[in-house]
Design an enzyme around this catalytic site. Structure first.
Site, PDB file in Angstrom:
ATOM      1  N   THR A 211      -6.689 -12.563 -14.442  1.00  0.00           N
ATOM      2  CA  THR A 211      -5.592 -12.143 -13.434  1.00  0.00           C
ATOM      3  C   THR A 211      -6.335 -11.636 -12.171  1.00  0.00           C
ATOM      4  OG1 THR A 211      -3.591 -10.894 -12.995  1.00  0.00           O
ATOM      5  CG2 THR A 211      -5.358  -9.760 -13.954  1.00  0.00           C
ATOM      6  N   ASN A 212      -5.545 -10.962 -11.249  1.00  0.00           N
ATOM      7  CA  ASN A 212      -6.377 -10.467 -10.107  1.00  0.00           C
ATOM      8  C   ASN A 212      -5.545  -9.134  -9.769  1.00  0.00           C
ATOM      9  OD1 ASN A 212      -3.666 -10.827  -8.501  1.00  0.00           O
ATOM     10  ND2 ASN A 212      -4.239 -12.867  -8.799  1.00  0.00           N
ATOM     11  N   ARG A 213      -5.923  -8.538  -8.386  1.00  0.00           N
ATOM     12  CA  ARG A 213      -5.450  -7.099  -8.271  1.00  0.00           C
ATOM     13  C   ARG A 213      -4.414  -6.920  -7.687  1.00  0.00           C
ATOM     14  NH1 ARG A 213      -9.959  -5.811  -4.602  1.00  0.00           N
ATOM     15  NH2 ARG A 213      -8.525  -3.718  -4.379  1.00  0.00           N
ATOM     16  N   ALA A 277      -0.119 -13.296  -5.778  1.00  0.00           N
ATOM     17  CA  ALA A 277      -1.524 -13.907  -5.697  1.00  0.00           C
ATOM     18  C   ALA A 277      -1.570 -14.946  -7.096  1.00  0.00           C
ATOM     19  CB  ALA A 277      -2.515 -12.637  -5.921  1.00  0.00           C
TER      20      ALA A 277
END
Length: 401
Positions: A211-213, A277
């Site tokens: 995943t991402n932030r 995102a």
């Protein structure tokens, strides 16, 4: 803090409900938002919270008695004209019935009757009372008269059980009312907007994922502003944040899930804003069980490309549909964003440098550059994300006009 109320004149009417204690927080939040606040109280309300408390918080005397002195007979007219908005919070069955049927027999009802202000009412009572035919009928009368009704929440009631009847939290009332008042004459009324939010998650095994932030804050800000402007809003999100009035949420997990939902909702939409995102890659296969580190000291994971949501929608759009994309970059921000604008057939591309610690991922603020096909790049310096959302949707409104 909701800046919609800045410099607005807000009259809060408090009635005799056990939840009257929440009116103190309501008044304080309005004051914090920059509003000018006055309070009126029924006689029953004064049994639950003191006049002095609300006078101190509002910085004004509290209206309680229609005939308290020689000037009082006209005080309610002056206050009625002064108010931009009236909030009856909490509202008992008694006050609902009186206002709905035109009864003005005390200071607060006389003031309400004499005011052309926008009016919001938040019922709070036992669930059986709330569902009583007379209360339902009176609320429908108020709605037909243009009142904004904030429905009670499901929660623990004074009677000792859970049901619908509990007064929503003051911040919820404030935010929901702001959206609904603005939406009534909104510039996006009759338009459907599909917005994505959050960071997608691609499973490695039953426990782990890529995943991402992304926090989803930008997507939620865009959804709130779109709702304020009167749009029909579908928010396709991987994260659950605050509930937004008038926004239909579809919760997804992976890029493929989001792609499916966006394609389905975009068919009859006017605008798509891709603020999520999205993971560009996913594991080629998902392990059936948790991957153990024993025997995998140099674990290699094969990744394959995910569908490109922005590009697919950009090339799918028909005449009249608008597509807005985001480019989250850490280097060569504008050059990379300019290429994406053309390659993905977007109408607008919002470029932001997510390596900045004061903006971007998981921040309440952002600074962006808005790229479009026929105008020079427009740089917007550091602002709260809600203001960035307003700037973006202002461009969308002008393009749809």
């Amino acid at each position: 803090m909701n800046d919609f109320y800045r410099n607005k004149n807000i009259l809060v009417i408090v009635t005799g409900s056990i939840s009257a204690y929440k009116s103190a927080t309501l008044v304080r939040e309005f004051v914090k938002s920059g509003a000018h606040v006055r309070v009126g109280m029924t006689a029953a309300a004064q049994k639950f919270i003191t006049v002095q408390t609300l006078a101190v918080l509002s910085k004004h005397d509290v209206l309680t008695d229609l005939f308290r002195d020689e000037k009082a007979a006209v005080t309610h007219i002056e206050w009625a004209k002064w108010a931009d908005m009236i909030f009856v919070v909490p509202a008992t069955a008694n006050i609902i019935g009186k206002i709905a049927n035109g009864i003005a027999d005390d200071a607060v009802t006389a003031t309400v009757m004499a005011s052309p202000a926008a009016k919001v009412i938040a019922p709070a009572m036992n669930d059986v009372m709330f569902n009583n035919d007379a209360v339902v009928r009176n609320l429908n009368l108020l709605k037909s008269d243009g009142w904004f009704i904030i429905d009670p929440a499901i929660g623990f009631l004074a009677e000792g059980y859970e049901s619908q009847g509990r007064l929503p939290e003051p911040v919820t009332i404030i935010n929901q009312a702001a959206i609904r008042i603005q939406a009534r004459g909104g510039e996006l009324k009759g338009k459907k907007l599909v917005i994505t939010a959050g960071g997608t998650r691609e499973a490695l095994d039953p426990v782990r994922y890529l995943t991402n932030r992304s926090s989803g804050k930008m997507g939620y800000a865009l959804a709130q502003v779109a709702a304020e402007l009167g749009a029909t809003v579908v928010l396709i999100t991987t994260t659950k944040r605050e509930e937004l009035y008038g926004v239909r949420e579809i919760v997804v997990t992976s890029t493929r899930d989001m792609h499916t939902a966006v394609v389905q909702e975009f068919s009859d939409a006017d605008v798509f804003i891709s603020s999520a995102a999205v993971s560009d890659y996913r594991p080629a296969s998902q392990a059936e069980n948790k991957i153990k580190k024993v025997g995998h000291e140099n674990l290699t994971i094969e990744l394959i490309q995910n569908p490109d949501i922005l590009s697919d929608i950009g090339h799918m759009k028909k005449a009249g549909q608008i597509v807005v994309g985001f480019a989250a970059e850490t280097q060569n921000v504008l050059a990379s964003a300019q290429k994406k604008l053309s390659k993905k057939n977007a109408d607008f591309l919002i470029a932001n440098d997510v390596s900045n610690v004061d903006s971007g991922f998981d921040s309440d603020n952002n600074k962006v550059t808005i790229l479009s096909r026929d105008k020079d790049p427009e740089k917007i310096e550091l602002l709260p994300k809600i203001d960035i959302a307003r700037a973006i949707l202002d461009r969308v409104v002008k393009t749809l006009a």
